[in-house]
Design an enzyme around this catalytic site. Structure first.
Site, PDB file in Angstrom:
ATOM      1  CE  LYS A  79      22.619  87.445  33.670  1.00  0.00           C
ATOM      2  NZ  LYS A  79      22.883  87.683  32.175  1.00  0.00           N
ATOM      3  CB  SER A 154      22.378  84.461  30.622  1.00  0.00           C
ATOM      4  OG  SER A 154      22.836  85.736  30.467  1.00  0.00           O
ATOM      5  CB  SER A 178      22.523  87.569  28.123  1.00  0.00           C
ATOM      6  OG  SER A 178      22.877  86.254  27.775  1.00  0.00           O
TER       7      SER A 178
END
Lengths: 518, 96
Positions: A79, A154, A178
């Protein structure tokens, strides 16, 4: 793709046995990215050169009989909120478009030390604020099961790249769900560790008392291996827990006799889709057939979870994001036009007012150049959701409102934690849905922030209480969209979560299903 | 408690965000709805409850007071939008 697509654990074993080289495995991932990422849009940046060099290095050392790390040669995606030395780290924000960290996050350092091959950085909601990856300043990521739908967020890029078999696994981060929510929406396994289990050093801060990085994989077995590589105490993170991390892979097959599963009454209320409810109830029946016993429990304050979270997280965010000021790093507004704007405002203030005292007051009310530099930089560098949360947090922390909002939320956070402590006196794990519904369409909730926030109701309480949670695939809607099952455990009991998830995955095949992207 | 446009404008200065008239209007509505939603916390009696700022039971963590190499200045300044050899550059802060 063969062993590259099925299981990271098997790929690691195949690499160790010489059945495949890391260069071949890495090339297969890069080919797959080339083939499908134009449609899925999970990657913000693919580091083909760096990945191939790292893979070749592992192959060389292995062929020379030199020692290699725990994850030697296995590709992984990160990420884009974890700092990577010398490689851009954007946080999905225009603010950090050209930011190149001078150091690695501890998670990244541990992955490099384990000889994992970093494929690149994947998309996210800006600064991890959002649940759909639509808040990325660059582009939205698509759900590989239905390209018109969101992958969740997210960590949407982390989930989508694994579901679409572009990487065998990835790292996500979870502040209010997330990791678990996108894992559920993309049909993969996602583990949010106990707060403090994994170092936050170099994980760009959103809400420091809630953020945790964790594995996003196809199976609990893979999650155990990846967690083993990244968990542990870190002197560089003062909130990292000085608690030994077990060898999760060695504990996976330990029996789970007499497992007591807590079924939260409050989870089955209005808003839960009937398809998700049916899949979760079926999963509970499967656990019962494996010898687990279910116990009805109540988390009476969990209904206040969203309200509590959406005070605490924005408060911490408004403080953390104060560092983006256009001075130390990141985006900066154009100075000449900013100074010209101030000069125009000054002239207008002087011209609009007859008497000099009022004119002086009007001029005095205009921002100083430095304050305007901050304000224009942040206005231009942040997207709408980040601004919303910075505003909300600043308001809740401002004089006169601190007690009513922030302090109040911290007290309710204690009540939520007490609910968990009481529940875990009687049960070993809490079982329920990860999300109220399967993936929704892009744009469907984009204009209603509050509706988007309400999606987090099953996941935020684990962050507030600091306990670990895992989402595993447990079904599919009539339209073919994945459904996630959430298990939560007491602090530092990731091993129990992984063992239960692994047992479930040995008798079900939801985690083996893949979207058709041909 | 209704959130006024003037409140939002004031908060935008505290938050160091420059917001245009349309953005102020939109945020006044959006933040107002979120704040109204959050008001539900006031239903709970919490006078006797200690706040929980942090889920982990750690207090102060001390490190030995030993000088170690830190980030070299040039690397620390490498991401600055504007710098000279030693410092970050900002618009004039003092005087006109």
């Amino acid at each position: 793709m063969g062993s590259v697509s099925t299981s990271a654990t098997r790929l690691r074993d195949d690499l160790a046995a010489g059945r495949i080289s890391s260069v071949e495995a890495t090339r297969a991932c890069l080919d797959r990215i080339h083939q499908v990422d134009g449609r899925v849009q999970a990657f913000l940046r693919v580091d083909a050169e760096g990945a191939m060099a790292a893979a070749a290095d592992v192959d060389r050392r292995r062929s020379q009989g030199l020692p290699v790390g725990l994850l030697a040669g296995v590709p992984i995606a990160l990420k884009d909120i974890l700092c990577t030395r010398g490689q851009p780290t954007t946080c999905g924000s225009k603010m950090l478009e050209r930011f190149v960290p001078p150091y690695d996050a501890t998670v990244v350092r541990k992955l490099r030390e384990a000889d994992a091959v970093i494929l690149g950085k994947v998309n996210l909601d800006e600064f991890a604020m959002g649940g759909s990856t639509e808040n990325s300043a660059y582009f939205p990521t698509r759900n590989p099961w239905d390209l018109e739908r969101v992958p969740g967020g997210s960590s949407g890029g982390s989930a989508a790249c694994v579901a679409a078999e572009m990487a065998p696994w990835s790292i996500g981060t979870d502040t209010g769900g997330s990791i678990r929510q996108p894992a559920a929406l993309c049909g993969i396994t996602g583990l949010k560790p106990t707060y403090g289990r994994v170092s936050r050093f170099g994980l760009v801060a959103f809400a420091s008392s809630l953020d945790q990085a964790g594995p996003m994989t196809h199976s609990a077995e893979d999650a155990a291996l990846l967690l083993e590589a990244i968990a542990g105490h870190d002197p560089l993170d003062a909130t990292s827990a000085d608690v030994p991390a077990p060898r999760y892979t060695a504990e996976l097959d330990k029996p789970l006799d007499g497992l007591r599963l807590g079924l939260v009454r409050d989870h089955y209320g209005a808003g839960l889709s009937s398809e998700v409810e049916a899949a979760v109830r079926e999963a509970v029946r499967i656990f019962e057939s494996l010898g687990a016993r279910t116990v009805d429990i109540s988390l009476p304050h969990s209904k206040y979870g969203i309200a509590t979270y959406y005070v605490i997280a924005p408060c911490e965010a408004s403080s953390n994001l104060a560092r983006y000021d256009g001075v130390h790093f990141g985006y900066r507004t154009d100075e000449p036009s900013m100074l010209a704007e101030l000069e125009a405002e000054r002239r207008a203030a002087l011209a609009s007012s007859g008497d000099s005292a009022r004119a002086e007051a009007a001029v005095a009310a205009i921002d100083s150049p430095l304050v305007r530099l901050y304000r224009r930089t942040r206005a231009e560098g942040f997207g709408p959701e980040v601004k919303r949360r910075v505003m909300l947090g600043t308001y809740a922390l401002s004089a006169g409102y601190y007690d009513a909002y922030y302090l109040k939320a911290l007290k309710v956070r204690r009540l939520i934690r007490n609910d968990y402590d009481a529940a875990f006196e009687n049960v070993d794990l809490i079982i329920g849905p990860t999300t109220p519904a399967a993936a929704y369409r892009l744009g469907e909730k984009a204009n209603d922030p509050l509706a988007m926030y309400l999606e987090d109701l099953y996941t935020v309480t684990a962050n507030l209480a600091g306990v670990p949670g895992i989402s595993i695939p447990c079904g599919s809607t009539a339209a073919g969209l994945p459904i996630g099952l959430q298990l939560q455990a007491p602090a530092f009991q990731e091993s129990r979560l992984l063992r239960a998830a692994h047992r479930f995955q040995r008798v079900t095949d939801w985690h083996l299903r893949r979207p058709d992207l041909s | 408690m209704a959130l006024s446009r003037a409140d939002v404008e004031k908060v935008s200065l505290l938050a160091r965000l420059q917001l245009g008239p349309a953005e102020l209007d939109r945020l006044t509505g959006e933040l107002g709805r979120i704040v109204d939603f959050v008001e539900q916390l006031s239903e709970l009696e919490t006078r006797e409850i200690a706040p929980l700022a942090h889920a982990l039971d750690v207090a102060n963590v001390f490190a030995d007071d030993v000088v170690k190499p830190s980030l070299p200045r040039d690397e620390a300044l490498a991401n600055a939008p504007k710098r000279d050899d030693e410092c970050y550059r900002v618009p004039a802060v003092l005087g006109e």
